[in-house]
Write a protein that holds these residues in place. Structure first.
Motif, mmCIF file in Angstrom:
data_model
loop_
_atom_site.group_PDB
_atom_site.id
_atom_site.type_symbol
_atom_site.label_atom_id
_atom_site.label_comp_id
_atom_site.label_asym_id
_atom_site.label_seq_id
_atom_site.Cartn_x
_atom_site.Cartn_y
_atom_site.Cartn_z
ATOM 1 N N ASN A 147 0.806 -1.235 0.000
ATOM 2 C CA ASN A 147 0.000 0.000 0.000
ATOM 3 C C ASN A 147 0.834 1.278 0.000
ATOM 4 O O ASN A 147 0.287 2.375 0.163
ATOM 5 N N ASP A 148 2.155 1.146 -0.184
ATOM 6 C CA ASP A 148 2.975 2.354 -0.267
ATOM 7 C C ASP A 148 2.613 3.103 -1.553
ATOM 8 O O ASP A 148 2.361 2.484 -2.590
ATOM 9 N N PRO A 149 2.589 4.435 -1.508
ATOM 10 C CA PRO A 149 2.163 5.176 -2.698
ATOM 11 C C PRO A 149 3.208 5.264 -3.802
ATOM 12 O O PRO A 149 2.899 5.730 -4.897
ATOM 13 N N ASP A 201 13.742 3.513 3.480
ATOM 14 C CA ASP A 201 14.815 3.946 2.594
ATOM 15 C C ASP A 201 14.227 4.184 1.213
ATOM 16 O O ASP A 201 13.084 3.814 0.942
ATOM 17 N N THR A 202 15.012 4.797 0.337
ATOM 18 C CA THR A 202 14.512 5.151 -0.986
ATOM 19 C C THR A 202 15.403 4.585 -2.077
ATOM 20 O O THR A 202 16.628 4.683 -2.007
ATOM 21 N N SER A 260 13.094 9.397 -13.909
ATOM 22 C CA SER A 260 13.683 9.146 -12.594
ATOM 23 C C SER A 260 12.533 9.089 -11.590
ATOM 24 O O SER A 260 11.836 10.082 -11.381
ATOM 25 N N ILE A 261 12.311 7.924 -11.040
ATOM 26 C CA ILE A 261 11.169 7.708 -10.157
ATOM 27 C C ILE A 261 11.654 7.038 -8.880
ATOM 28 O O ILE A 261 12.365 6.027 -8.917
ATOM 29 N N ARG A 262 11.236 7.578 -7.747
ATOM 30 C CA ARG A 262 11.671 6.982 -6.478
ATOM 31 C C ARG A 262 10.685 5.919 -6.018
ATOM 32 O O ARG A 262 9.501 5.935 -6.379
ATOM 33 N N ALA A 263 11.203 5.008 -5.222
ATOM 34 C CA ALA A 263 10.376 3.948 -4.653
ATOM 35 C C ALA A 263 10.830 3.717 -3.220
ATOM 36 O O ALA A 263 12.016 3.468 -2.967
ATOM 37 N N THR A 264 9.909 3.838 -2.294
ATOM 38 C CA THR A 264 10.228 3.652 -0.878
ATOM 39 C C THR A 264 10.221 2.163 -0.544
ATOM 40 O O THR A 264 9.395 1.403 -1.041
ATOM 41 N N PHE A 265 11.170 1.756 0.302
ATOM 42 C CA PHE A 265 11.194 0.361 0.746
ATOM 43 C C PHE A 265 11.549 0.269 2.219
ATOM 44 O O PHE A 265 12.018 1.234 2.821
#
Length: 272
Positions: A147-149, A201-202, A260-265
């Motif tokens: 469910n992370d955006p 983290d990203t 360039s797209i970030r993704a949180t983990f």
């Protein structure tokens, strides 16, 4: 065949994850720079793909073994190691739920960045990674968060909405992004709760073309997205899935003229 084909193996051999990994190299290197890798350290990189984190670990002087379920990625990893002249890096086939070729207490550091989270039977995964880690060694996992955006959680959410329901008993890989679930798995493997820590983290996906081209890479080469398009096509909904993914990638892109797209983990650190 090294092993009887299983659904997880088939999923990751289906496309060519090296095409997606190209967009992940910069962040892989940046993440490894934070792991405290030193020359001579024995490192297992589990669910390693073709070496997005294993290569920089070896370049810092560690002795690195990359293990992956997909034989095409193992072959690609060994080719990269040879091309880069890294005699301290090798790749072999293996299943994160049963690392039977690896002895107890073999590694100072076990790393799995968006890898072992996709294996079935998560309690077996935790048990195995703890078993092969030396006393006073470390385990570091990077796991996508349900469910992370941000990008990857949303790709997987959208893809699953077009796919048939999973088989009975299926445990979502995204549960590795839930702290309580991770604690339960590692404490069951004998790790005291206070030795398990978490941080957000990203990761960043960098691609030289526009977002629509990166969508095409996922559609053509990323197993979960490929499966979603096959299911969508069977229901006449391919165009809907394409539009939904292109909207997502365009909205989250922060680059002009490229992608360039970030993704949180969730970054999990376990002190053995």
């Amino acid at each position: 065949m090294t092993a009887t084909t299983n659904p997880n193996k088939a999923l990751w051999e289906k496309g060519d994850f090296t095409r997606i990994a190209e967009a992940m190299r910069d962040s892989g290197e940046a993440l490894v720079a934070t792991l405290g890798v030193t020359p001579g350290l024995d490192v297992l990189d589990l669910g390693c793909g073709d070496g997005t984190t294993a290569v920089p670990e070896a370049q810092l002087g560690a002795n690195v073994l990359g293990v992956d379920i997909a034989e095409n990625l193992v072959a690609a990893g060994n080719a990269r190691a040879e091309q880069l002249g890294l005699a301290n890096l090798r790749f072999q086939w293996g299943d994160a739920t049963d690392l039977k070729d690896l002895a107890d207490d073999s590694f100072d550091l076990v790393v799995s960045i968006f890898g072992a989270m996709f294996a079935p039977r998560p309690f077996d995964v935790a048990k195995e990674v703890v078993r092969v880690t030396r006393p006073v060694g470390r385990i570091v996992m990077g796991n996508w968060i349900p469910n992370d955006p941000t990008l990857v959680a949303q790709i997987l959410r959208i893809s699953s909405s077009y796919s048939p329901p999973p088989p009975e008993g299926f445990v979502s890989p995204m549960t590795w992004g839930v702290e309580d679930e991770v604690i339960e798995r590692f404490t069951a493997a004998g790790v005291p709760k206070e030795r398990i820590s978490f941080e957000r983290d990203t990761y960043r996906f960098n691609y030289p073309g526009p977002p629509s081209e990166l969508v095409a890479e996922f559609r053509g080469y990323y197993g979960p997205t490929m499966n979603a398009f096959e299911a969508a096509a069977a229901n006449g909904r391919e165009a809907d899935l394409q539009a939904e993914l292109e909207t997502l990638f365009n909205e989250q892109n922060t680059s002009d003229g490229a992608t360039s797209i970030r993704a949180t983990f969730l970054r999990v650190t376990v002190q053995r």
